[in-house]
Design an enzyme around this catalytic site. Structure first.
Site, PDB file in Angstrom:
ATOM      1  N   GLY A  41      39.096  24.364  45.744  1.00  0.00           N
ATOM      2  CA  GLY A  41      39.693  25.453  44.947  1.00  0.00           C
ATOM      3  C   GLY A  41      40.797  26.227  45.641  1.00  0.00           C
ATOM      4  N   CYS A  44      43.329  30.307  45.824  1.00  0.00           N
ATOM      5  CA  CYS A  44      43.069  30.973  44.550  1.00  0.00           C
ATOM      6  C   CYS A  44      41.581  31.253  44.339  1.00  0.00           C
ATOM      7  CB  CYS A  44      43.639  30.115  43.427  1.00  0.00           C
ATOM      8  SG  CYS A  44      43.235  30.702  41.795  1.00  0.00           S
ATOM      9  N   LYS A  53      40.211  39.496  41.667  1.00  0.00           N
ATOM     10  CA  LYS A  53      39.985  39.978  40.294  1.00  0.00           C
ATOM     11  C   LYS A  53      38.542  40.435  40.117  1.00  0.00           C
ATOM     12  CE  LYS A  53      43.511  39.456  40.503  1.00  0.00           C
ATOM     13  NZ  LYS A  53      44.579  38.860  41.329  1.00  0.00           N
ATOM     14  N   SER A 148      49.814  28.016  50.841  1.00  0.00           N
ATOM     15  CA  SER A 148      50.485  29.015  51.679  1.00  0.00           C
ATOM     16  C   SER A 148      49.462  29.777  52.506  1.00  0.00           C
ATOM     17  CB  SER A 148      51.244  29.991  50.782  1.00  0.00           C
ATOM     18  OG  SER A 148      50.327  30.650  49.926  1.00  0.00           O
ATOM     19  N   GLY A 185      53.915  44.852  47.507  1.00  0.00           N
ATOM     20  CA  GLY A 185      53.908  43.761  46.518  1.00  0.00           C
ATOM     21  C   GLY A 185      52.593  43.753  45.757  1.00  0.00           C
ATOM     22  N   LEU A 189      49.059  46.041  46.313  1.00  0.00           N
ATOM     23  CA  LEU A 189      48.739  47.073  45.311  1.00  0.00           C
ATOM     24  C   LEU A 189      47.389  46.806  44.646  1.00  0.00           C
ATOM     25  CD1 LEU A 189      52.301  47.513  43.782  1.00  0.00           C
ATOM     26  CD2 LEU A 189      51.174  48.940  45.502  1.00  0.00           C
ATOM     27  N   HIS A 447      45.772  44.858  13.143  1.00  0.00           N
ATOM     28  CA  HIS A 447      45.661  46.301  13.379  1.00  0.00           C
ATOM     29  C   HIS A 447      44.187  46.705  13.474  1.00  0.00           C
ATOM     30  CE1 HIS A 447      46.396  50.590  13.048  1.00  0.00           C
ATOM     31  NE2 HIS A 447      45.418  50.641  12.154  1.00  0.00           N
TER      32      HIS A 447
END
Ligand SMILES: Cc1cc2nc3c(=O)[nH]c(=O)nc-3n(C[C@H](O)[C@H](O)[C@H](O)COP(=O)(O)OP(=O)(O)OC[C@H]3O[C@@H](n4cnc5c(N)ncnc54)[C@H](O)[C@@H]3O)c2cc1C
Length: 468
Positions: A41, A44, A53, A148, A185, A189, A447
């Protein structure tokens, strides 16, 4: 005995590599994927999108319970943070996700080669496992998807204890009292938001005069304003000159390059979030694969490196370092190897920052269009005038749509607000189909939903929004 001959060997099992492996197998190619990490994986799933997340979601829930519930008529008392339980939740999620990729590999009959892969020749990949045993495998095609690694600044050593990368900041075992983040970046944040919500005093030191500098200026200005209101401190235009560790504390020195004012902050943790750099293994250079001017693997439009049957995808090549970009390249390269016409549309790659509120963008910014001398019109609509956002008492931010002045074709969409990370998909789809603001304005939106703000922003391009 295992047959050591493959149609494709993919080095690295991040979103680029594992998706490329699955698509290759679907297309009938005999596929292997090498991974040096214990679990599949890549960045990520293991130390990137998924754990960050998870912590954003958990810390937001904690903050809501602490600061909002009582006001909403949900009486709670004695709210306490159990950080180790929160971390276990995050770790369990990561494990589930990585096991999920293992399952998909088995389901698609992909060979998982465990160990460090290196390209020995144009058709040979050597894999060295944990015990040091080396095995050679033959491949008609090789895909480099080694991803990376965190970048640092000259003279600053990341020890993952006090001076950490995002990987360390995902696993603190105590809430730091004082956290300094070097770099404004999206990774800095997001992690800053997590620890601020859990109780840290957070200061972001950024070299430039704005945060998320590649984003549309309207968005980054609003984003900064909102984060400041949430209590995150910012030191912009500031260059970090030294980070020193003294016992279990760090001292960060920085200088404002406009006023020349020097400052020093003592803290418990320093997160170095100045970006990531391509993970280039020495064998790539040894066999003569060319790099570009930014030390990324150079590829042509078909993802071929300077050696024809060796391809590269994901963070290791040019383009935004994002999981979905790597995934799309993985699919494209598998299809190209199988003789199909895979491609990626780099004009429509959405990007999301999962703070509260979220930030989401796709396409060109105003600055880019000015640079390219393209005449444009803008439509904006604030969530303050959106009924769903008002009902939910969560109405910071706006939607901004930029269109070609002559043709009305949508060139860029930039949003800040709740749920915009989901809403951006509608805009990416619209752009893929070459939509105009008129097309969006004439599309019926349910709506009350946040998406009505998109329709209103499209109407605002011709100065005819209904609710503002
Ligand atoms: C904290 C954080 C949060 C992020 N959040 C998001 C987000 O919300 N959304 C988003 O789109 N992106 C996000 N990203 C970026 C995203 O993780 C990367 O863009 C994505 O993982 C790149 O995928 P990749 O396949 O190119 O490489 P990677 O995911 O980096 O995978 C490369 C894999 O190759 C393996 N490898 C390297 N060399 C070898 C070798 N020689 N042999 C065998 N294996 C090798 C590595 O172990 C690694 O597992 C985040 C990143 C971080 C750090």
């Amino acid at each position: 005995m295992m047959d050591n001959n493959f149609d494709v060997i993919i080095i690295g099992s991040g979103p680029g590599g594992y998706v490329c492996a699955i698509r290759s197998a679907q297309l009938g190619l005999k596929t292997a994927c090498v991974e040096s990490r214990k679990t599949l994986g890549g960045t990520c799933l293991n130390v990137g999108c998924i754990p960050s997340k998870s912590l954003l979601n958990l810390s937001k829930t904690y903050q809501k319970a602490q600061k909002e519930f009582n006001n909403l008529g949900i009486e709670v008392s004695n709210i306490k943070l159990n950080l180790s339980k929160m971390m276990s939740n995050k770790n369990k999620l990561v494990l589930d996700f990585t096991k999920g990729v293992e399952y998909l590999f088995k389901k698609n009959k992909i060979t998982h080669l465990k160990g460090r892969g290196s390209i020995q020749s144009t058709n040979t990949v050597a894999v060295v496992d944990d015990s040091g045993k080396k095995s050679n495998y033959k491949a008609k095609n090789i895909v480099i998807s080694t991803g990376s690694i965190p970048a640092s600044l000259p003279g600053i050593k990341i020890d993952e204890k006090i001076v950490v990368s995002s990987t360390g900041a995902l696993s603190f075992n105590q809430v730091p009292k004082e956290l300094i983040i070097v770099g404004g970046g999206y990774i800095g944040l997001e992690m800053g938001s997590v620890w601020k919500r859990l109780g840290s005093r957070v200061t972001v030191v950024e070299f430039l005069d704005s945060i998320t500098p590649e984003m549309d200026k309207d968005i980054s200005t609003e984003f900064l304003k909102i984060l400041k209101k949430q209590g995150i401190n910012f030191k912009l235009d500031s260059k970090v000159t030294a980070v020193s560790v003294i016992k279990d504390q760090a001292v960060v020195d920085f200088t404002n390059h406009k006023s020349q004012k020097r400052e020093r902050i003592q803290c418990d943790k320093v997160l170095i979030a100045v970006g990531r750099k391509p993970n280039i293994n020495s064998d790539i250079l040894k066999i003569g694969i060319k790099l570009d001017s930014k030390n990324r693997v150079q590829v042509n439009k078909k993802f071929e490196t300077s050696i024809k049957n060796i391809y590269a995808i994901g963070d290791v090549i040019k383009g935004p370092m994002l999981a979905h970009k790597a995934e799309d390249e993985g699919i494209a390269v598998a299809e190209i190897i199988a003789g199909q016409a895979g491609h990626v549309n780099y004009d429509v790659i959405p990007a999301v920052v999962y703070t509260s509120p979220e930030v989401a963008t796709v396409g060109k910014t105003e600055d880019q269009l000015k640079e390219e001398n393209i005449k444009y019109k803008v439509g904006k609509f604030p969530f303050l005038a959106n009924s769903r956002a008002k009902v939910n008492n969560d109405y910071e931010g706006f939607v901004k749509i930029i269109v070609d002045e002559k043709t009305d074709k949508v060139l860029g969409v930039h949003m800040i607000g709740s749920h915009v990370g989901e809403m951006i998909a509608e805009m990416a789809l619209a752009m893929e189909f070459g939509a105009s603001s008129e097309d969006i304005a004439r599309t019926c939106h349910a709506h009350p939903t946040h998406t009505e703000a998109i329709k209103e922003a499209a109407l605002a391009v011709d100065k005819r929004p209904i609710h503002f």
